[in-house]
Scaffold this motif. Structure first.
Motif, PDB file in Angstrom:
ATOM      1  N   LEU A 161       0.822  -1.210   0.000  1.00 11.98           N
ATOM      2  CA  LEU A 161       0.000   0.000   0.000  1.00 11.98           C
ATOM      3  C   LEU A 161       0.853   1.256   0.000  1.00 11.98           C
ATOM      4  N   ALA A 162       1.996   1.230   0.671  1.00 12.23           N
ATOM      5  CA  ALA A 162       2.895   2.381   0.624  1.00 12.23           C
ATOM      6  C   ALA A 162       3.399   2.604  -0.802  1.00 12.23           C
ATOM      7  N   LEU A 163       3.749   1.517  -1.491  1.00  6.08           N
ATOM      8  CA  LEU A 163       4.184   1.651  -2.884  1.00  6.08           C
ATOM      9  C   LEU A 163       3.057   2.133  -3.790  1.00  6.08           C
ATOM     10  N   VAL A 164       1.849   1.638  -3.560  1.00  6.11           N
ATOM     11  CA  VAL A 164       0.702   2.073  -4.369  1.00  6.11           C
ATOM     12  C   VAL A 164       0.448   3.564  -4.171  1.00  6.11           C
ATOM     13  N   LEU A 165       0.514   4.034  -2.946  1.00  9.27           N
ATOM     14  CA  LEU A 165       0.325   5.469  -2.697  1.00  9.27           C
ATOM     15  C   LEU A 165       1.406   6.301  -3.379  1.00  9.27           C
ATOM     16  N   GLU A 166       2.636   5.861  -3.316  1.00  4.70           N
ATOM     17  CA  GLU A 166       3.719   6.594  -3.966  1.00  4.70           C
ATOM     18  C   GLU A 166       3.548   6.603  -5.484  1.00  4.70           C
ATOM     19  N   LEU A 167       3.181   5.462  -6.062  1.00  6.14           N
ATOM     20  CA  LEU A 167       2.942   5.420  -7.504  1.00  6.14           C
ATOM     21  C   LEU A 167       1.778   6.311  -7.911  1.00  6.14           C
ATOM     22  N   TYR A 168       0.742   6.343  -7.084  1.00  2.00           N
ATOM     23  CA  TYR A 168      -0.399   7.200  -7.408  1.00  2.00           C
ATOM     24  C   TYR A 168      -0.010   8.673  -7.352  1.00  2.00           C
ATOM     25  N   HIS A 169       0.807   9.037  -6.367  1.00  2.25           N
ATOM     26  CA  HIS A 169       1.234  10.437  -6.275  1.00  2.25           C
ATOM     27  C   HIS A 169       2.130  10.830  -7.443  1.00  2.25           C
ATOM     28  N   PHE A 226       2.269   9.216 -10.659  1.00  2.05           N
ATOM     29  CA  PHE A 226       1.693   9.044 -11.989  1.00  2.05           C
ATOM     30  C   PHE A 226       0.207   9.384 -12.074  1.00  2.05           C
ATOM     31  N   LYS A 227      -0.456   9.602 -10.957  1.00  7.58           N
ATOM     32  CA  LYS A 227      -1.895   9.937 -10.915  1.00  7.58           C
ATOM     33  C   LYS A 227      -2.775   8.846 -11.520  1.00  7.58           C
ATOM     34  N   THR A 228      -2.312   7.609 -11.490  1.00  7.94           N
ATOM     35  CA  THR A 228      -3.099   6.473 -11.947  1.00  7.94           C
ATOM     36  C   THR A 228      -2.615   5.219 -11.233  1.00  7.94           C
ATOM     37  N   LEU A 229      -3.480   4.212 -11.174  1.00 11.79           N
ATOM     38  CA  LEU A 229      -3.103   2.920 -10.625  1.00 11.79           C
ATOM     39  C   LEU A 229      -3.136   1.828 -11.685  1.00 11.79           C
ATOM     40  N   ASP A 230      -3.254   2.221 -12.953  1.00  6.06           N
ATOM     41  CA  ASP A 230      -3.278   1.274 -14.056  1.00  6.06           C
ATOM     42  C   ASP A 230      -1.859   0.780 -14.315  1.00  6.06           C
TER      43      ASP A 230
END
Length: 100
Positions: A77-85, A87-91
């Motif tokens: 979840l920490a990695l997902v939050l960082e990726l979202y911040h 790239f502004k996407t979770l795809d």
């Protein structure tokens, strides 16, 4: 007698659903949830096998799997939050295209 065949069949079905979720989904949150389903299916197989031979080893292994799953969720979840911040996407496809 514990129904070992049914327990392993349910465990196998859950693991298969997890693999399908990892391969079919493109959202990182769904991929993480599918990995959790796969870990729980493996833990269930350990518990079923331990119950078959009336040994607590399967339950002990399931506790280790739960601890590993908790660590995986927190880091994931920490990695997902960082990726979202960033790239502004979770795809997953969009993130891999943006990386190169």
């Amino acid at each position: 007698m514990f129904p070992i065949r049914e327990g392993f069949m349910i465990s196998g079905a859950l693991f298969t659903l997890g693999v399908i979720g990892v391969l079919a989904r493109r959202n990182l949150l769904f991929v993480l949830m599918s990995i959790e389903v796969m870990l729980n299916a493996a833990g269930m197989a350990f518990v079923v096998a331990g119950a078959r031979w009336r040994q607590p080893d399967g339950q002990v292994m399931f506790l280790f799997i739960l601890a590993m799953a908790a660590a995986e969720v927190s880091v994931g979840l920490a990695l997902v939050l960082e990726l979202y911040h960033q790239f502004k996407t979770l795809d997953t496809d969009a993130i891999s295209r943006m990386r190169g």
